[in-house]
Design an enzyme around this catalytic site. Structure first.
Site, short mmCIF file in Angstrom:
data_model
loop_
_atom_site.label_atom_id
_atom_site.label_comp_id
_atom_site.label_asym_id
_atom_site.label_seq_id
_atom_site.Cartn_x
_atom_site.Cartn_y
_atom_site.Cartn_z
N PRO A 112 0.79 -1.24 0.00
CA PRO A 112 0.00 0.00 0.00
C PRO A 112 0.82 1.29 0.00
CG PRO A 112 -0.18 -1.14 2.10
CD PRO A 112 0.49 -2.09 1.15
N ASN A 113 0.36 2.20 -0.81
CA ASN A 113 0.88 3.57 -0.94
C ASN A 113 2.19 3.67 -1.69
OD1 ASN A 113 -1.27 4.95 0.49
ND2 ASN A 113 -0.48 3.94 2.32
N ASN B 122 8.08 -5.50 -0.82
CA ASN B 122 7.96 -4.44 0.18
C ASN B 122 6.48 -4.40 0.56
OD1 ASN B 122 7.73 -2.18 1.73
ND2 ASN B 122 9.00 -0.87 0.41
N ARG C 159 12.60 4.50 13.12
CA ARG C 159 11.36 5.30 13.00
C ARG C 159 10.45 5.02 14.21
NH1 ARG C 159 9.04 4.97 7.06
NH2 ARG C 159 7.96 6.82 7.84
N HIS D 67 12.57 -2.79 2.84
CA HIS D 67 12.00 -1.52 3.28
C HIS D 67 12.96 -0.42 2.86
CE1 HIS D 67 8.80 -3.36 5.48
NE2 HIS D 67 9.67 -4.24 5.93
N ARG E 241 6.70 0.70 13.83
CA ARG E 241 7.31 0.17 12.61
C ARG E 241 8.45 -0.80 12.90
NH1 ARG E 241 5.20 3.62 8.53
NH2 ARG E 241 4.84 5.71 9.35
N GLU F 294 12.47 -9.51 1.82
CA GLU F 294 11.68 -8.34 2.24
C GLU F 294 12.54 -7.08 2.10
OE1 GLU F 294 10.60 -8.72 6.35
OE2 GLU F 294 9.51 -6.81 6.42
N HIS G 249 3.67 -4.49 9.37
CA HIS G 249 3.53 -4.30 10.82
C HIS G 249 2.18 -4.78 11.35
CE1 HIS G 249 6.90 -1.86 9.68
NE2 HIS G 249 6.13 -0.95 9.10
N ARG H 288 5.76 11.96 -3.54
CA ARG H 288 5.63 12.62 -2.24
C ARG H 288 6.68 12.06 -1.28
NH1 ARG H 288 -0.57 11.95 -0.81
NH2 ARG H 288 0.10 13.15 0.96
N ASP I 169 1.29 -15.46 6.58
CA ASP I 169 0.89 -16.85 6.30
C ASP I 169 1.01 -17.15 4.81
OD1 ASP I 169 0.38 -17.28 8.96
OD2 ASP I 169 -1.80 -17.11 8.79
N SER J 207 13.05 2.72 3.94
CA SER J 207 13.52 3.44 5.13
C SER J 207 14.04 2.45 6.17
CB SER J 207 12.38 4.27 5.71
OG SER J 207 11.32 3.43 6.14
N TYR K 126 11.48 8.56 1.22
CA TYR K 126 11.39 7.44 0.27
C TYR K 126 12.14 7.68 -1.05
CZ TYR K 126 7.85 5.92 3.57
OH TYR K 126 7.20 5.52 4.71
N ALA L 46 3.03 -0.84 4.99
CA ALA L 46 2.52 -0.84 6.36
C ALA L 46 1.94 -2.19 6.77
CB ALA L 46 1.47 0.26 6.52
O1 CA2 Z 1 10.33 1.93 4.31
C1 CA2 Z 1 9.51 1.27 3.68
O2 CA2 Z 1 9.72 0.83 2.54
C2 CA2 Z 1 8.11 1.03 4.28
O3 CA2 Z 1 7.73 -0.30 3.93
C3 CA2 Z 1 7.19 2.04 3.61
C4 CA2 Z 1 5.78 2.02 4.19
C5 CA2 Z 1 5.81 2.13 5.71
O4 CA2 Z 1 4.50 2.00 6.23
C6 CA2 Z 1 6.70 1.07 6.34
O5 CA2 Z 1 6.72 1.28 7.72
C7 CA2 Z 1 8.11 1.16 5.78
C8 CA2 Z 1 4.97 3.20 3.65
C9 CA2 Z 1 4.93 3.32 2.19
C10 CA2 Z 1 4.36 4.65 1.83
O6 CA2 Z 1 4.90 5.05 0.60
C11 CA2 Z 1 4.82 6.35 0.25
C12 CA2 Z 1 5.59 6.72 -0.81
C13 CA2 Z 1 5.60 8.04 -1.22
C14 CA2 Z 1 4.80 8.96 -0.56
C15 CA2 Z 1 4.02 8.57 0.50
C16 CA2 Z 1 4.03 7.25 0.90
#
Ligand code: CA2
Length: 145
Positions: free
Chosen positions: A11-12, A75, A108, A101, A112, A99, A81, A19, A88, A103, A24, A78
């Site tokens: 997601p996202n 990846n 953080r 990530h 997370r 896996e 977590h 953004r 599973d 960041s 990121y 969220a």
């Molecule tokens: O660090 C990572 O790759 C995460 O998997 C990114 C997730 C975050 O919830 C994890 O804790 C760590 C969030 C992805 C959101 O991606 C965005 C990318 C650009 C702008 C806003 C959000």
């Protein structure tokens, strides 16, 4: 036929490059996929990439991948977590999964710090920015090549 590596983003992550570049980076998913594909093809692998904002769809993608791919870079965003269901699904596949990530999740917020996914994957890379996808692809190439 060339073995296939699949990159899955949760997601996202479709917003990458648009953004929060301070967290990121500036690359889009398309950029990341292209870099990893170049690397894979240099080693005679093919590479595909999928992204979903939906937990069930990610599980469907993983289940489907069992039949057609040799390794997965994921990846889970969220869902790392929160999702026992995703964990599973990953533990039910017998191909290597790495896996990623972008960041450093341990530097953080406390929520997370724990990933449900990490215990059931071959390896985990975090805090290396979007280069982490290439490191994970390289690792899969070593494991399944
Ligand atoms: O660090 C990572 O790759 C995460 O998997 C990114 C997730 C975050 O919830 C994890 O804790 C760590 C969030 C992805 C959101 O991606 C965005 C990318 C650009 C702008 C806003 C959000």
């Amino acid at each position: 036929m060339a073995k296939t590596i699949l990159i899955i983003n949760g997601p996202n992550l479709n917003l990458l490059g648009e953004r929060e570049p301070d967290v990121y980076g500036h690359k889009t998913l398309t950029d990341i996929e292209a870099e990893c594909r170049t690397l894979a093809e240099e080693h005679n692998f093919s590479l595909t990439s999928k992204q979903s904002n939906h937990e069930g769809e990610l599980i469907d993608i993983i289940q489907e991948a069992r039949k057609s791919v040799s390794g997965i870079v994921i990846n889970p965003g969220a869902y790392s977590h929160t999702s026992v269901a995703l964990r599973d699904a990953i533990s039910s596949v017998d191909i290597p999964v790495i896996e990623v990530h972008i960041s450093n999740i341990h530097a953080r917020e406390a929520f997370r710090h724990h990933s449900f996914i990490s215990a059931v994957v071959e390896g985990m890379i975090c805090g290396c920015g979007t280069d982490g996808y290439q490191y994970a692809t390289k690792r899969l190439i070593s494991l399944i090549g």
